[in-house]
Design an enzyme around this catalytic site. Structure first.
Site, PDB file in Angstrom:
ATOM      1  N   LYS A   1      15.836   7.245   0.269  1.00  0.00           N
ATOM      2  CA  LYS A   1      15.778   6.446   1.514  1.00  0.00           C
ATOM      3  C   LYS A   1      17.174   6.343   2.134  1.00  0.00           C
ATOM      4  O   LYS A   1      17.336   6.474   3.350  1.00  0.00           O
ATOM      5  CB  LYS A   1      15.238   5.040   1.224  1.00  0.00           C
ATOM      6  CG  LYS A   1      13.769   5.004   0.832  1.00  0.00           C
ATOM      7  CD  LYS A   1      12.866   5.399   1.986  1.00  0.00           C
ATOM      8  CE  LYS A   1      11.423   5.511   1.587  1.00  0.00           C
ATOM      9  NZ  LYS A   1      10.576   6.212   2.543  1.00  0.00           N
TER      10      LYS A   1
ATOM     11  N   SER B   1      13.332   1.118   3.544  1.00  0.00           N
ATOM     12  CA  SER B   1      12.870   0.079   2.623  1.00  0.00           C
ATOM     13  C   SER B   1      13.983  -0.903   2.329  1.00  0.00           C
ATOM     14  O   SER B   1      15.166  -0.542   2.330  1.00  0.00           O
ATOM     15  CB  SER B   1      12.436   0.765   1.321  1.00  0.00           C
ATOM     16  OG  SER B   1      12.271  -0.173   0.293  1.00  0.00           O
TER      17      SER B   1
ATOM     18  N   TYR C   1      14.262   7.237  -5.815  1.00  0.00           N
ATOM     19  CA  TYR C   1      13.482   6.820  -4.642  1.00  0.00           C
ATOM     20  C   TYR C   1      14.394   6.121  -3.632  1.00  0.00           C
ATOM     21  O   TYR C   1      14.434   6.467  -2.446  1.00  0.00           O
ATOM     22  CB  TYR C   1      12.329   5.888  -5.061  1.00  0.00           C
ATOM     23  CG  TYR C   1      11.667   5.202  -3.881  1.00  0.00           C
ATOM     24  CD1 TYR C   1      10.882   5.920  -2.986  1.00  0.00           C
ATOM     25  CD2 TYR C   1      11.856   3.828  -3.646  1.00  0.00           C
ATOM     26  CE1 TYR C   1      10.297   5.291  -1.885  1.00  0.00           C
ATOM     27  CE2 TYR C   1      11.272   3.200  -2.554  1.00  0.00           C
ATOM     28  CZ  TYR C   1      10.500   3.931  -1.678  1.00  0.00           C
ATOM     29  OH  TYR C   1       9.936   3.312  -0.591  1.00  0.00           O
TER      30      TYR C   1
HETATM   31  P1  NAD Z   1       1.271   5.863   0.806  1.00  0.00           P
HETATM   32  O1  NAD Z   1       1.500   6.685  -0.420  1.00  0.00           O
HETATM   33  O2  NAD Z   1       0.022   5.081   0.893  1.00  0.00           O
HETATM   34  O3  NAD Z   1       1.362   6.800   2.108  1.00  0.00           O
HETATM   35  C1  NAD Z   1       2.191   7.923   2.176  1.00  0.00           C
HETATM   36  C2  NAD Z   1       1.348   9.085   2.677  1.00  0.00           C
HETATM   37  O4  NAD Z   1       2.172  10.252   2.776  1.00  0.00           O
HETATM   38  C3  NAD Z   1       0.196   9.437   1.731  1.00  0.00           C
HETATM   39  O5  NAD Z   1      -1.003   9.472   2.476  1.00  0.00           O
HETATM   40  C4  NAD Z   1       0.549  10.816   1.200  1.00  0.00           C
HETATM   41  O6  NAD Z   1      -0.605  11.603   0.956  1.00  0.00           O
HETATM   42  C5  NAD Z   1       1.430  11.371   2.302  1.00  0.00           C
HETATM   43  N1  NAD Z   1       2.427  12.364   1.878  1.00  0.00           N
HETATM   44  C6  NAD Z   1       3.317  12.276   0.855  1.00  0.00           C
HETATM   45  N2  NAD Z   1       4.081  13.378   0.836  1.00  0.00           N
HETATM   46  C7  NAD Z   1       3.687  14.164   1.868  1.00  0.00           C
HETATM   47  C8  NAD Z   1       4.107  15.425   2.364  1.00  0.00           C
HETATM   48  N3  NAD Z   1       5.080  16.119   1.754  1.00  0.00           N
HETATM   49  N4  NAD Z   1       3.491  15.938   3.456  1.00  0.00           N
HETATM   50  C9  NAD Z   1       2.486  15.247   4.054  1.00  0.00           C
HETATM   51  N5  NAD Z   1       2.040  14.064   3.618  1.00  0.00           N
HETATM   52  C10 NAD Z   1       2.637  13.521   2.546  1.00  0.00           C
HETATM   53  O7  NAD Z   1       2.549   4.936   0.976  1.00  0.00           O
HETATM   54  P2  NAD Z   1       2.788   3.711   1.962  1.00  0.00           P
HETATM   55  O8  NAD Z   1       2.836   2.488   1.148  1.00  0.00           O
HETATM   56  O9  NAD Z   1       1.876   3.797   3.124  1.00  0.00           O
HETATM   57  O10 NAD Z   1       4.290   4.025   2.412  1.00  0.00           O
HETATM   58  C11 NAD Z   1       4.573   4.740   3.595  1.00  0.00           C
HETATM   59  C12 NAD Z   1       6.076   4.919   3.706  1.00  0.00           C
HETATM   60  O11 NAD Z   1       6.691   3.629   3.697  1.00  0.00           O
HETATM   61  C13 NAD Z   1       6.704   5.692   2.553  1.00  0.00           C
HETATM   62  O12 NAD Z   1       7.728   6.510   3.057  1.00  0.00           O
HETATM   63  C14 NAD Z   1       7.283   4.611   1.664  1.00  0.00           C
HETATM   64  O13 NAD Z   1       8.385   5.056   0.915  1.00  0.00           O
HETATM   65  C15 NAD Z   1       7.697   3.575   2.706  1.00  0.00           C
HETATM   66  N6  NAD Z   1       7.764   2.213   2.156  1.00  0.00           N
HETATM   67  C16 NAD Z   1       6.671   1.686   1.529  1.00  0.00           C
HETATM   68  C17 NAD Z   1       6.740   0.418   0.983  1.00  0.00           C
HETATM   69  C18 NAD Z   1       5.564  -0.179   0.255  1.00  0.00           C
HETATM   70  O14 NAD Z   1       5.736  -1.171  -0.451  1.00  0.00           O
HETATM   71  N7  NAD Z   1       4.363   0.336   0.403  1.00  0.00           N
HETATM   72  C19 NAD Z   1       7.919  -0.331   1.096  1.00  0.00           C
HETATM   73  C20 NAD Z   1       9.007   0.227   1.771  1.00  0.00           C
HETATM   74  C21 NAD Z   1       8.912   1.515   2.300  1.00  0.00           C
HETATM   75  C1  UD1 Z   2       9.023  -2.477  -5.906  1.00  0.00           C
HETATM   76  C2  UD1 Z   2      10.100  -1.450  -6.127  1.00  0.00           C
HETATM   77  C3  UD1 Z   2      10.823  -1.209  -4.800  1.00  0.00           C
HETATM   78  C4  UD1 Z   2       9.811  -0.767  -3.730  1.00  0.00           C
HETATM   79  C5  UD1 Z   2       8.724  -1.846  -3.626  1.00  0.00           C
HETATM   80  C6  UD1 Z   2       7.643  -1.482  -2.648  1.00  0.00           C
HETATM   81  C7  UD1 Z   2      10.795  -1.632  -8.469  1.00  0.00           C
HETATM   82  C8  UD1 Z   2      11.876  -2.073  -9.392  1.00  0.00           C
HETATM   83  N1  UD1 Z   2      11.009  -1.902  -7.165  1.00  0.00           N
HETATM   84  O1  UD1 Z   2       9.640  -3.631  -5.390  1.00  0.00           O
HETATM   85  O2  UD1 Z   2      11.819  -0.231  -4.934  1.00  0.00           O
HETATM   86  O3  UD1 Z   2      10.453  -0.627  -2.476  1.00  0.00           O
HETATM   87  O4  UD1 Z   2       8.120  -2.036  -4.912  1.00  0.00           O
HETATM   88  O5  UD1 Z   2       6.869  -0.418  -3.109  1.00  0.00           O
HETATM   89  O6  UD1 Z   2       9.808  -1.027  -8.864  1.00  0.00           O
HETATM   90  N2  UD1 Z   2       5.687  -8.363 -10.648  1.00  0.00           N
HETATM   91  C9  UD1 Z   2       5.126  -8.946 -11.766  1.00  0.00           C
HETATM   92  N3  UD1 Z   2       4.090  -8.304 -12.377  1.00  0.00           N
HETATM   93  C10 UD1 Z   2       3.581  -7.123 -11.932  1.00  0.00           C
HETATM   94  C11 UD1 Z   2       4.159  -6.532 -10.784  1.00  0.00           C
HETATM   95  C12 UD1 Z   2       5.225  -7.175 -10.178  1.00  0.00           C
HETATM   96  O7  UD1 Z   2       5.554 -10.014 -12.207  1.00  0.00           O
HETATM   97  O8  UD1 Z   2       2.650  -6.589 -12.541  1.00  0.00           O
HETATM   98  C13 UD1 Z   2       6.776  -9.063  -9.957  1.00  0.00           C
HETATM   99  C14 UD1 Z   2       8.076  -8.290  -9.875  1.00  0.00           C
HETATM  100  O9  UD1 Z   2       8.886  -8.559 -10.985  1.00  0.00           O
HETATM  101  C15 UD1 Z   2       8.652  -8.836  -8.553  1.00  0.00           C
HETATM  102  C16 UD1 Z   2       7.406  -9.127  -7.707  1.00  0.00           C
HETATM  103  O10 UD1 Z   2       6.333  -9.260  -8.627  1.00  0.00           O
HETATM  104  O11 UD1 Z   2       9.314 -10.048  -8.782  1.00  0.00           O
HETATM  105  C17 UD1 Z   2       7.075  -8.011  -6.717  1.00  0.00           C
HETATM  106  O12 UD1 Z   2       7.006  -6.782  -7.411  1.00  0.00           O
HETATM  107  P1  UD1 Z   2       6.553  -5.425  -6.677  1.00  0.00           P
HETATM  108  O13 UD1 Z   2       5.296  -5.649  -5.953  1.00  0.00           O
HETATM  109  O14 UD1 Z   2       6.572  -4.336  -7.710  1.00  0.00           O
HETATM  110  O15 UD1 Z   2       7.680  -5.178  -5.584  1.00  0.00           O
HETATM  111  P2  UD1 Z   2       9.276  -5.075  -5.769  1.00  0.00           P
HETATM  112  O16 UD1 Z   2       9.703  -5.294  -7.143  1.00  0.00           O
HETATM  113  O17 UD1 Z   2       9.886  -5.936  -4.717  1.00  0.00           O
END
Ligand code: NAD
Ligand code: UD1
Length: 336
Positions: free
Chosen positions: A154, A126, A150
């Site tokens: 990572k 991430s 978190y």
């Molecule tokens: P998500 O929660 O939708 O998907 C994660 C999946 O993993 C879920 O289906 C959950 O049931 C499964 N899971 C969790 N723990 C498990 C375990 N111990 N064994 C088996 N399954 C398990 O999340 P996502 O948004 O699809 O994210 C996927 C990956 O990408 C995560 O590792 C997350 O940290 C990373 N990531 C997400 C974002 C984001 O904004 N969504 C940003 C950066 C990184």
């Molecule tokens: C957040 C997490 C980050 C994670 C990412 C993806 C925090 C501090 N950071 O990032 O670690 O990798 O999500 O899951 O939680 N915002 C509003 N109102 C809202 C929600 C968000 O104004 O209700 C703003 C935030 O201040 C930011 C932007 O929208 O400026 C995006 O927010 P968000 O979607 O939560 O993502 P990140 O903050 O980038």
């Protein structure tokens, strides 16, 4: 035996879209997910989208015997590892759960892979590992830091993967640093459906437009940005999914430790997101400016040159596509 891609966390948000891209590209896919944050109905929906379903195993990446059996019974050529917990504030309240699930789970997975001689893995890292960057855009060699368990999980997993690569035992490793994945599949059949109150901006916008929430709270308009609200690099989840296919191709051809940003290279502010959503969907999104959210940074967007250059990949979909697709999915969630 035909070789498959094992997708951990494959019923989740990014995993499900990556499964769709893999199936459409002709791969056989096995999903392993404990359904802690997703629903098994995704498997049938993938069948509707792609004309065939992935195999599904309900189970946990921390379950050694399940993993050993899985690798014995299936020929797996590579693992795409999404499974993990991802809520920042929850990680502050429950650090042990985050380290156990994310770090412990990855160690168990890697150990089983090593035993089975499966040595290609793509990991969901991430942009959170960049902490509060000194400047933007962010390149892959920026220093890493974190402010919560978190983010720390990572960084730890990135380090474990680097150490594994250094052993010179033929590992091929992708560490993909996602920026802000949003949107949903164009079919309207899969997307992100957060449990409870969404933490992230886009699901909050769609739920507010749908009348499920009263208004969006904008967390601060006093940042040093053109309109004062926070800037992020929002990337359509289908573009992100395609980035995994490009990384898989790259690792098949190169035995490397690949570390790349997956973003669009462009930042958008909170106000821009709300305005674009209103324009592209015709829906009103009431909002109110409140104080800054603890831990937030002013701006964060990717330098994507490395991914463009190494993988021949770039994001093609714009903010309007992200908003329209997220809204289509929100409407589907209301109907289901
Ligand atoms: P998500 O929660 O939708 O998907 C994660 C999946 O993993 C879920 O289906 C959950 O049931 C499964 N899971 C969790 N723990 C498990 C375990 N111990 N064994 C088996 N399954 C398990 O999340 P996502 O948004 O699809 O994210 C996927 C990956 O990408 C995560 O590792 C997350 O940290 C990373 N990531 C997400 C974002 C984001 O904004 N969504 C940003 C950066 C990184
Ligand atoms: C957040 C997490 C980050 C994670 C990412 C993806 C925090 C501090 N950071 O990032 O670690 O990798 O999500 O899951 O939680 N915002 C509003 N109102 C809202 C929600 C968000 O104004 O209700 C703003 C935030 O201040 C930011 C932007 O929208 O400026 C995006 O927010 P968000 O979607 O939560 O993502 P990140 O903050 O980038």
């Amino acid at each position: 035996m035909v070789s498959s891609i094992l997708v951990t966390g494959g019923t989740g948000f990014i995993g499900s879209h990556t499964c769709a891209a893999l199936l459409n590209a002709g791969y056989d896919v096995i999903v392993l997910d404990n359904l802690s944050n997703s629903d098994s109905s995704v498997i049938q929906r993938l069948g509707q989208i792609c004309g065939r379903e992935p195999s599904f195993i309900k189970g946990d990446i921390r379950d050694t015997s399940l993993l050993n059996t899985l690798f014995q019974e299936h020929s797996v050529s590579a693992v795409i590892h999404f499974a993990g917990l991802k809520a920042v504030s929850e990680s502050v309240d429950k650090p042990l759960m985050y380290y156990q699930n994310n770090v412990g789970g990855t160690l168990t997975l890697l150990t089983a892979m090593q035993l089975a001689n499966v040595k290609t893995i793509i990991f969901s890292s991430s942009a959170t590992v960049y902490g509060d960057p000194v400047s933007v855009p962010i390149t892959e060699n920026f220093p890493r830091s974190c402010t919560n368990p978190y983010g720390a999980s990572k960084m730890m997993i990135e380090d474990i993967l680097a150490d594994l690569y250094t052993t010179k035992s033929n590992w091929r490793i992708g560490r993909l640093r996602y920026f802000n994945p949003v949107g949903a599949h164009a079919s309207g059949l899969i997307g992100e459906n957060p449990i409870g109150i969404p933490n992230n901006l886009m699901p909050f916008i769609t739920q507010t437009a749908a009348g499920l929430r009263q208004e969006v709270s904008i967390f601060g308009n006093d940042y040093d940005t053109p309109d004062g609200t926070g800037i992020r690099d929002y990337i359509h989840v289908e573009d992100l999914a395609n980035g995994h296919l490009a990384a898989l191709d790259y690792l098949n051809q190169n035995r490397e430790l690949l570390t790349v940003n997956l973003g669009t290279g462009q930042g958008a502010s909170v106000l821009e997101m709300i305005n674009t959503f209103e324009h592209s969907t015709g829906c009103q999104v009431p909002y109110r400016v409140v104080g800054r959210r603890q831990g937030d940074i002013a701006e964060c967007w990717a330098d994507t040159k490395l991914a463009n250059h190494l993988l021949g990949w770039q994001a093609n979909r714009g903010l309007e596509d992200m908003c329209r697709d997220a809204w289509r999915w929100q409407l589907r969630c209301l109907r289901d």
